[in-house]
Design a protein around this motif. Structure first.
Motif, PDB file in Angstrom:
ATOM      1  N   GLU A  68      -4.661 -47.248  10.501  1.00  0.00           N
ATOM      2  CA  GLU A  68      -6.109 -47.062  10.379  1.00  0.00           C
ATOM      3  C   GLU A  68      -6.737 -47.284  11.756  1.00  0.00           C
ATOM      4  O   GLU A  68      -6.871 -48.417  12.229  1.00  0.00           O
ATOM      5  CB  GLU A  68      -6.695 -48.046   9.366  1.00  0.00           C
ATOM      6  N   SER A  69      -7.074 -46.193  12.418  1.00  0.00           N
ATOM      7  CA  SER A  69      -7.642 -46.269  13.763  1.00  0.00           C
ATOM      8  C   SER A  69      -9.160 -46.329  13.715  1.00  0.00           C
ATOM      9  O   SER A  69      -9.787 -45.948  12.723  1.00  0.00           O
ATOM     10  CB  SER A  69      -7.203 -45.059  14.590  1.00  0.00           C
ATOM     11  N   GLY A  70      -9.735 -46.779  14.806  1.00  0.00           N
ATOM     12  CA  GLY A  70     -11.183 -46.756  14.960  1.00  0.00           C
ATOM     13  C   GLY A  70     -11.935 -47.799  14.177  1.00  0.00           C
ATOM     14  O   GLY A  70     -13.155 -47.688  13.983  1.00  0.00           O
ATOM     15  N   ALA A  71     -11.248 -48.852  13.721  1.00  0.00           N
ATOM     16  CA  ALA A  71     -11.922 -49.893  12.951  1.00  0.00           C
ATOM     17  C   ALA A  71     -12.539 -50.940  13.881  1.00  0.00           C
ATOM     18  O   ALA A  71     -12.078 -51.152  15.008  1.00  0.00           O
ATOM     19  CB  ALA A  71     -10.948 -50.554  11.994  1.00  0.00           C
ATOM     20  N   LYS A  72     -13.591 -51.575  13.404  1.00  0.00           N
ATOM     21  CA  LYS A  72     -14.185 -52.718  14.096  1.00  0.00           C
ATOM     22  C   LYS A  72     -13.675 -53.974  13.406  1.00  0.00           C
ATOM     23  O   LYS A  72     -13.880 -54.172  12.211  1.00  0.00           O
ATOM     24  CB  LYS A  72     -15.709 -52.659  14.040  1.00  0.00           C
ATOM     25  N   VAL A  73     -12.986 -54.827  14.154  1.00  0.00           N
ATOM     26  CA  VAL A  73     -12.322 -55.993  13.575  1.00  0.00           C
ATOM     27  C   VAL A  73     -12.852 -57.255  14.246  1.00  0.00           C
ATOM     28  O   VAL A  73     -12.806 -57.383  15.477  1.00  0.00           O
ATOM     29  CB  VAL A  73     -10.794 -55.904  13.750  1.00  0.00           C
ATOM     30  N   ILE A  74     -13.355 -58.179  13.447  1.00  0.00           N
ATOM     31  CA  ILE A  74     -13.931 -59.421  13.965  1.00  0.00           C
ATOM     32  C   ILE A  74     -13.437 -60.587  13.113  1.00  0.00           C
ATOM     33  O   ILE A  74     -13.371 -60.505  11.890  1.00  0.00           O
ATOM     34  CB  ILE A  74     -15.474 -59.393  13.927  1.00  0.00           C
ATOM     35  N   VAL A  75     -13.070 -61.685  13.784  1.00  0.00           N
ATOM     36  CA  VAL A  75     -12.834 -62.957  13.117  1.00  0.00           C
ATOM     37  C   VAL A  75     -13.964 -63.896  13.511  1.00  0.00           C
ATOM     38  O   VAL A  75     -14.264 -64.056  14.698  1.00  0.00           O
ATOM     39  CB  VAL A  75     -11.466 -63.555  13.494  1.00  0.00           C
ATOM     40  N   ARG A  76     -14.586 -64.510  12.515  1.00  0.00           N
ATOM     41  CA  ARG A  76     -15.685 -65.459  12.766  1.00  0.00           C
ATOM     42  C   ARG A  76     -15.289 -66.833  12.255  1.00  0.00           C
ATOM     43  O   ARG A  76     -14.542 -66.955  11.274  1.00  0.00           O
ATOM     44  CB  ARG A  76     -16.964 -65.007  12.069  1.00  0.00           C
ATOM     45  N   ASP A  77     -15.797 -67.871  12.900  1.00  0.00           N
ATOM     46  CA  ASP A  77     -15.625 -69.212  12.351  1.00  0.00           C
ATOM     47  C   ASP A  77     -16.986 -69.801  12.024  1.00  0.00           C
ATOM     48  O   ASP A  77     -18.032 -69.224  12.364  1.00  0.00           O
ATOM     49  CB  ASP A  77     -14.823 -70.118  13.291  1.00  0.00           C
ATOM     50  N   ASP A  78     -16.992 -70.940  11.355  1.00  0.00           N
ATOM     51  CA  ASP A  78     -18.250 -71.558  10.932  1.00  0.00           C
ATOM     52  C   ASP A  78     -18.902 -72.374  12.035  1.00  0.00           C
ATOM     53  O   ASP A  78     -19.890 -73.076  11.792  1.00  0.00           O
ATOM     54  CB  ASP A  78     -18.036 -72.416   9.680  1.00  0.00           C
ATOM     55  N   GLN A  79     -18.355 -72.265  13.258  1.00  0.00           N
ATOM     56  CA  GLN A  79     -18.969 -72.913  14.410  1.00  0.00           C
ATOM     57  C   GLN A  79     -19.797 -71.924  15.230  1.00  0.00           C
ATOM     58  O   GLN A  79     -20.289 -72.264  16.309  1.00  0.00           O
ATOM     59  CB  GLN A  79     -17.888 -73.524  15.308  1.00  0.00           C
ATOM     60  N   GLY A  80     -19.914 -70.696  14.736  1.00  0.00           N
ATOM     61  CA  GLY A  80     -20.695 -69.682  15.423  1.00  0.00           C
ATOM     62  C   GLY A  80     -19.903 -68.833  16.404  1.00  0.00           C
ATOM     63  O   GLY A  80     -20.486 -68.002  17.118  1.00  0.00           O
ATOM     64  N   ASN A  81     -18.588 -68.985  16.450  1.00  0.00           N
ATOM     65  CA  ASN A  81     -17.752 -68.201  17.365  1.00  0.00           C
ATOM     66  C   ASN A  81     -17.328 -66.891  16.718  1.00  0.00           C
ATOM     67  O   ASN A  81     -17.058 -66.833  15.510  1.00  0.00           O
ATOM     68  CB  ASN A  81     -16.509 -68.996  17.765  1.00  0.00           C
ATOM     69  N   GLU A  82     -17.263 -65.843  17.520  1.00  0.00           N
ATOM     70  CA  GLU A  82     -16.779 -64.541  17.072  1.00  0.00           C
ATOM     71  C   GLU A  82     -15.672 -64.070  18.003  1.00  0.00           C
ATOM     72  O   GLU A  82     -15.769 -64.210  19.220  1.00  0.00           O
ATOM     73  CB  GLU A  82     -17.901 -63.497  17.059  1.00  0.00           C
ATOM     74  N   TYR A  83     -14.633 -63.514  17.431  1.00  0.00           N
ATOM     75  CA  TYR A  83     -13.499 -63.008  18.202  1.00  0.00           C
ATOM     76  C   TYR A  83     -13.300 -61.542  17.855  1.00  0.00           C
ATOM     77  O   TYR A  83     -12.989 -61.204  16.702  1.00  0.00           O
ATOM     78  CB  TYR A  83     -12.237 -63.814  17.886  1.00  0.00           C
ATOM     79  N   LEU A  84     -13.530 -60.691  18.846  1.00  0.00           N
ATOM     80  CA  LEU A  84     -13.421 -59.257  18.642  1.00  0.00           C
ATOM     81  C   LEU A  84     -11.991 -58.798  18.906  1.00  0.00           C
ATOM     82  O   LEU A  84     -11.361 -59.231  19.872  1.00  0.00           O
ATOM     83  CB  LEU A  84     -14.388 -58.519  19.578  1.00  0.00           C
ATOM     84  N   PHE A  85     -11.497 -57.918  18.034  1.00  0.00           N
ATOM     85  CA  PHE A  85     -10.165 -57.352  18.178  1.00  0.00           C
ATOM     86  C   PHE A  85     -10.273 -55.887  18.569  1.00  0.00           C
ATOM     87  O   PHE A  85     -11.139 -55.162  18.058  1.00  0.00           O
ATOM     88  CB  PHE A  85      -9.388 -57.474  16.861  1.00  0.00           C
ATOM     89  N   VAL A  86      -9.390 -55.465  19.462  1.00  0.00           N
ATOM     90  CA  VAL A  86      -9.389 -54.081  19.915  1.00  0.00           C
ATOM     91  C   VAL A  86      -8.036 -53.449  19.605  1.00  0.00           C
ATOM     92  O   VAL A  86      -7.000 -54.118  19.597  1.00  0.00           O
ATOM     93  CB  VAL A  86      -9.700 -53.975  21.428  1.00  0.00           C
TER      94      VAL A  86
END
Length: 391
Positions: A68-86
């Protein structure tokens, strides 16, 4: 993580109708195929660029798994941090290295290019509990075969781990048993020549990854102790013929993740998808939040991780036995002439040009060859020594 359902396209086609929309589950059907997103995601306490795999279920006739190409993937935590995946080489990797931390809650969100949004329930890191040891030993299996049994051991005095999942990568040294210092080449349609062979075609290294879902559960034991047989290798298996290494990976899971993987294992281990052994229904922790009719296969796992690597030689366990090889490596002789009785020149030239045979020797027009796998390990493996390798 590796669901291992992806490797079996037939199983995937049936699995496509096992899964619910966001909140329901579907019974098994055998005459229906639906394309469903498959999300494989294990976040660990390793400081690294974390990886997530997003694919689709496959049809019977498909030979490869569609990414599945072209997806936007993000992991968030409850401390307000976001981690973007490419996207990178068929997987999604975090742009920055990070690790799951205790007491934080992590949520995965995937938005596909068709606008569907998939979201996991919040997950927390399990208790860290490193592997104690990986131990090889001479053993006889249930089929009365002698070989090397490799066990993984772990122990948690607090009894808080309980649910374990394992993977392994095995690497091994290969030495071409009929390697020759001379190599034969064809110089025309009816002539050959001998040149110095490349010594880098003599020794190679191969790596295989485990494909099964390997689980352990200590709930019914007096102690939270694992002594799990993870790999048995027969003594005549060429992969241990010289030097062998195995890297065992341990994930401490919560009960929900363990149950999901156990169900996946039960499905995959059925002799037939139509056999009486049917798990029936399955539910992950990822749902489509903007379309309740959309199904998804997957689990977002946040697991503590540890690993351990060992090496051993064949002579450590079988000091007086000949080294096993992957092929009988018998001599193949050719009468190198053209047009006469029993002439095999054309066949020999073809096999040389097709890299099917390697040179051993000759006496006049009688040439002795062997299958290329016996004389050139690069015909099926790599001559690049792994960075972790210790001789």
């Amino acid at each position: 993580m590796k669901f291992h359902l992806i490797k079996n396209t037939i199983l995937l086609a049936f699995l496509a109708v096992l899964f619910s929309g966001c909140t329901e589950t579907y019974p098994l059907l055998t005459n229906t195929y639906e394309e469903i997103i498959v999300i494989e995601a294990t976040l660990t306490n390793e400081l690294k660029n974390q990886e997530i795999k997003i694919t689709k279920t496959s049809k019977f006739e498909d030979t490869e798994v569609a990414v599945e190409s072209g997806a936007k993937v993000i992991v968030r935590d409850d401390q307000g941090n976001e981690y973007l995946f490419v996207e990178s080489s068929g997987v999604y990797k975090s742009q920055v290295a990070f690790q799951a931390l205790p007491d934080a809650k992590y949520t995965l969100e995937v938005t596909t290019k068709d606008g569907k949004i998939y979201q996991s329930s919040p997950q927390t890191l399990t208790k860290a509990n490193p592997i104690q040891s990986v131990v090889p030993a001479l053993a006889v299996n249930k089929d009365n075969e002698t070989g090397v049994q490799i066990n993984v051991n772990s122990y948690d005095a607090t009894r808080s781990s309980k649910y374990y999942r394992y993977e392994y990568e095995e690497s091994y040294k290969i030495v071409a048993p009929r390697w020759s210092s001379l190599k034969i080449i064809s110089t025309s349609a009816q002539t050959v020549a001998l040149i110095n062979n490349d010594p880098n075609t003599k020794t190679c290294y191969s790596t295989n990854k485990s494909t099964d879902i390997i689980l352990a559960n200590t709930n019914d034991q007096a102690e939270d102790r694992v002594n799990l047989p993870i790999r048995f290798i027969e003594e005549d298996n060429y992969i241990i013929g010289h030097r062998y290494s195995i890297l065992v990976k341990q994930y401490i899971e919560n009960m929900e993740a363990y149950t999901f993987h156990k169900t996946m294992r039960d499905i995959a281990s059925s002799e037939s998808i139509l056999s009486p052994k049917q798990p029936g229904l399955i539910s992950g922790n990822i749902r489509c939040i903007n379309d309740s009719a959309t199904k998804v296969i997957g689990f977002f796992d946040v697991a503590s991780y540890s690993e351990q690597r060992i090496f051993f030689n064949y002579s450590d366990f079988f000091p007086n036995k000949p080294i096993p090889y992957f092929n009988n490596c018998d001599d193949i002789t050719y009468k190198f002439c053209f047009g006469g009785e029993d002439c095999e020149g054309e066949t020999m030239i073809f096999n040389i040009n097709s890299n099917l045979n390697t040179y051993i020797g000759n006496s006049g027009i009688i040439y002795t060859m062997v299958d290329s796998v016996c004389g050139d390990c690069t015909s099926f493996s790599s001559n690049i020594k792994p960075s972790f390798w210790i001789d």
